[in-house]
Structures are given as structure tokens and as C-alpha cells.
Design an enzyme around this catalytic site. Sequence first.
Site, PDB file in Angstrom:
ATOM      1  CG  ASP A  69      71.227  41.107  27.655  1.00  0.00           C
ATOM      2  OD1 ASP A  69      71.858  40.865  28.685  1.00  0.00           O
ATOM      3  OD2 ASP A  69      69.984  41.148  27.612  1.00  0.00           O
ATOM      4  CD  GLU A  96      77.217  41.039  33.073  1.00  0.00           C
ATOM      5  OE1 GLU A  96      76.150  40.556  33.509  1.00  0.00           O
ATOM      6  OE2 GLU A  96      78.027  40.363  32.414  1.00  0.00           O
TER       7      GLU A  96
HETATM    8  O1  TRH Z   1      71.734  48.531  29.828  1.00  0.00           O
HETATM    9  P1  TRH Z   1      71.957  47.902  31.128  1.00  0.00           P
HETATM   10  O2  TRH Z   1      70.998  48.204  32.163  1.00  0.00           O
HETATM   11  O3  TRH Z   1      72.063  46.368  30.939  1.00  0.00           O
HETATM   12  C1  TRH Z   1      71.428  45.428  31.767  1.00  0.00           C
HETATM   13  C2  TRH Z   1      72.434  44.505  32.409  1.00  0.00           C
HETATM   14  O4  TRH Z   1      73.396  44.024  31.504  1.00  0.00           O
HETATM   15  C3  TRH Z   1      71.733  43.359  33.045  1.00  0.00           C
HETATM   16  O5  TRH Z   1      72.663  42.438  33.584  1.00  0.00           O
HETATM   17  C4  TRH Z   1      70.849  42.692  32.041  1.00  0.00           C
HETATM   18  O6  TRH Z   1      70.168  41.658  32.595  1.00  0.00           O
HETATM   19  C5  TRH Z   1      69.867  43.705  31.526  1.00  0.00           C
HETATM   20  O7  TRH Z   1      70.551  44.766  30.903  1.00  0.00           O
HETATM   21  C6  TRH Z   1      68.911  43.104  30.544  1.00  0.00           C
HETATM   22  O8  TRH Z   1      73.397  48.359  31.705  1.00  0.00           O
HETATM   23  P2  TRH Z   1      74.854  47.906  31.256  1.00  0.00           P
HETATM   24  O9  TRH Z   1      75.060  46.451  31.453  1.00  0.00           O
HETATM   25  O10 TRH Z   1      75.780  48.798  31.928  1.00  0.00           O
HETATM   26  O11 TRH Z   1      74.911  48.187  29.706  1.00  0.00           O
HETATM   27  C7  TRH Z   1      74.927  49.468  29.178  1.00  0.00           C
HETATM   28  C8  TRH Z   1      75.787  49.484  27.934  1.00  0.00           C
HETATM   29  O12 TRH Z   1      75.659  50.736  27.303  1.00  0.00           O
HETATM   30  C9  TRH Z   1      77.291  49.313  28.231  1.00  0.00           C
HETATM   31  O13 TRH Z   1      77.868  48.473  27.245  1.00  0.00           O
HETATM   32  C10 TRH Z   1      77.851  50.718  28.094  1.00  0.00           C
HETATM   33  C11 TRH Z   1      76.967  51.246  27.003  1.00  0.00           C
HETATM   34  N1  TRH Z   1      76.887  52.694  26.865  1.00  0.00           N
HETATM   35  C12 TRH Z   1      77.342  53.273  25.675  1.00  0.00           C
HETATM   36  O14 TRH Z   1      77.851  52.559  24.794  1.00  0.00           O
HETATM   37  N2  TRH Z   1      77.220  54.615  25.519  1.00  0.00           N
HETATM   38  C13 TRH Z   1      76.700  55.434  26.475  1.00  0.00           C
HETATM   39  O15 TRH Z   1      76.620  56.662  26.271  1.00  0.00           O
HETATM   40  C14 TRH Z   1      76.246  54.824  27.678  1.00  0.00           C
HETATM   41  C15 TRH Z   1      75.667  55.685  28.764  1.00  0.00           C
HETATM   42  C16 TRH Z   1      76.345  53.467  27.835  1.00  0.00           C
END
Ligand code: TRH
Length: 395
Positions: A24, A283
Amino acid sequence: MPFPLSASRPRWEIFCQVVDNFGDIGVCWRLAADLARRGCGSVRLWVDDWAALRRICPGANAVDEALGGSLQGVELRHWTSAFVPLVPGEIVVEAFACELPPAQLEAMAALRPAPVWINLEYLSAEAWVAGCHGMASPHPRLPLVKRFFFPGFDAGGGGLLREADLLARRDAWRVRPEGRAAWLAARGIDGGPDALRVSLFAYEQPDLPALCEAWAGGDREVLVLVPESRVLGDVCRALGRQRLRAGDRVQRGALVTQVLPFTDQAGYDALLWACDLNFVRGEDSFVRAQWAARPFVWQIYLQADAAHHDKLEAFLARYLQGLPVAEADALARFWRAWNGCAPDRASPAAAWPAFAAALPALDLHARRWCDVQAALPDLATALDTFCSHTAHAAR
Ligand code: TRH
């Protein structure tokens, strides 16, 4: 079209509640920064979980949590239970149906004209999204109308977040010595010329040990780069380790596993760009893997009543179009296995050999898919246009 309210550059206000994980805040920060960078107006971002913001965006460490402050053109504010509204933006975005504080709604209702009020929804490839995108819902009591804005994969939706220079930066990074090669060297990541470089960002994955065994016993070197995340416990189990930390590196047969620190979003993009295959989740990382234009595996966020299965199948139905049958089957089988919903209960390890054989075709396909998506308006631009039209229509 010029924005008709106070000025040609409206004030945006985005509210983000961190439900679970980083998705989010990942999406909201990316959107806020992109709107600011594109000159769509001034942007204020309210975030309820300051610690999550700081992990995604370490620059926020320099911003006073109590007073708020500016970062990359975005005004950051901590949304606490003691929330007192400021003069509301001309566009107010509530992300993912987070409930706006009553005082904010009252302040919005007192404005003339009333702000354009957007509920930014989760990304889904399901067909019903096109029918709901842009739908209006009047507030039961106040003179406010909320509009639902859905990201999407075709012209019927609101697009995907994609910074204007993203793909050019990616391509330059891959070829310039100070890009990919320097990034790998700085992390001590080598691997033979034929090694398969895999990034692994995932939720818990009970089937990982068997997949690691398949990788370890295979003919091709598999270099798995694991940013610190929930899957790390399963990586430990797979490798027979009590604990693994960023910097640790373990070899088992053809499998080399290296743990990386959780970085900012730009650092995570670099990881995706550096790899031949990316395991992503939720996402935002799911979208970034598509912009990396390499084969990827999506672990979908679990929802009640297995609603996520429909979401997974809806995306597969779109994504597999244009792939030869054998490669499409291999991808669908492996993705379903990775998400624990293979009809034949196949495990990822069982589905791996066919998937691995399909990778060259999946690589070409990932590039084509990226090009098709990049031809659509990006989310920040689509949202800006939508809000501008909505404000005009309301005059
Ligand atoms: O963290 P998530 O599992 O987020 C989820 C989904 O958004 C889902 O739709 C929502 O309902 C739920 O949360 C509550 O996975 P997502 O969406 O890929 O987000 C991870 C974020 O972390 C993304 O912006 C990339 C970031 N990231 C970094 O900035 N640095 C890192 O080293 C890594 C591995 C990820």
C-alpha cells in the site's frame, strides 16, 4: 486540458493506510512522487505507518515525523489518531478504500467547488473492473461524490504506475558499465556466464525446500538473490540454516543463494533488472517485474474465500495470450503451483523443468508484454486526466 480549479497545478492530497506488508505504501509513495515529478501539481501524502514509509523510502528518515516535511517534491505527513485537517487538496485520493477521517470529510464538504474525491483501487485484471472504473458514489450526507479509479492492463482501466523515464533508465542501466556490472560487483554477485539469476521476493512458501533441491540438483547454476522478506524462513529451512542475514551466501550443488538487504524502491528495480527470472508478490513488485521485461512468477496476496484465485486466473488469461501452447501451459502450471492452486496439486518442484525449458520463449514474451503495456497511458497521467475532466464536468 488545464485544470479549472485554483490554478493550472492543483493540490493533491493522498491518504494511505498500511494494512499489511509494504504494497500500500509502496504504491502510494510511487504515485505521489510520480505526480510531483510530472508536474501534475503539489502533492501531500498522509501515511499512518511512518516506519513502513521509511523502509520503502529511506529519505523519509530526514523528515520530522511530527512536523512532516518535503521529500522529492512531496509533502510527507504522519496520519495519526490526532489528525487535524489542513486545507484539503483540490484532489483527494483515498488509497485502497482507507476511510478518511470525519474531520477531513467535513473540511472537504466545506470547500467550493468540492474536491475531486478518488478511491484508488487495487490492481486486478478481472473483466468487471472496466465496468466499475470511474464509477461515482455520492456521500450519503455530505455534498461530496467519491469516484472509483482502477489501475488496469487495457484502455478500459487507469493504467499502471510507470515513471516517464523508467524504461529508458532500465535499458541504459543494463548496458552501461556503471549500471548492471557495477551493481553486481558491489554486492559480490558473480555466477558463471550461464548461471540463471533469480530474484526471490515472496510471502511464506512451504514448497520452497523441494524447489531448492531441484535447483541444487540441476545441470545449470541457479543464483538466487533473496531480499530480506517473509520467505527468508523458508530459505533457511531449505538450506538447513538457523538464520540468514543480508550478505550471507550459501552454496548447495548448482544452487547458490545470496541474501540481500531490503533496499529503497530504486534499488529493488535494479535487482529486477539484473535478473533473468523474478519471483514477485502483491501488487507493486508484480508491476515492476513487468517493466523489467523478464520472465517472472507472481505470488498473489491471499484474500478471503480464495478470491485471489480469480484474480490470478484473470491475469493469466491476459498474459498468456500470444504464447505458444507448450510455453503457456508451462507458465500457468508453475504459477498455479507456486500459489498452491494447481488443479493436479503439482508442486513448484514438479512444474519447474517445463517452466525452465520455456524461459527463452517467456523472455521474448515478457518484452512484448512490456511494450504493449508501455503503449498505454501510465496511471499518474491517466489519473490526472480523469480528475481534470471530472472537475470540468462538475463546474
Ligand atoms: O508488500 P506486498 O505484499 O504488498 C501487498 C500488496 O500490495 C497487496 O495488494 C496488498 O493488499 C497488501 O500488500 C496489503 O507486495 P508489493 O505490492 O510488491 O509491495 C512491496 C513493495 O516493497 C514494493 O513497492 C517494492 C518494495 N520493495 C523495496 O522497496 N525494496 C526491497 O528490497 C523490496 C524487496 C521491495
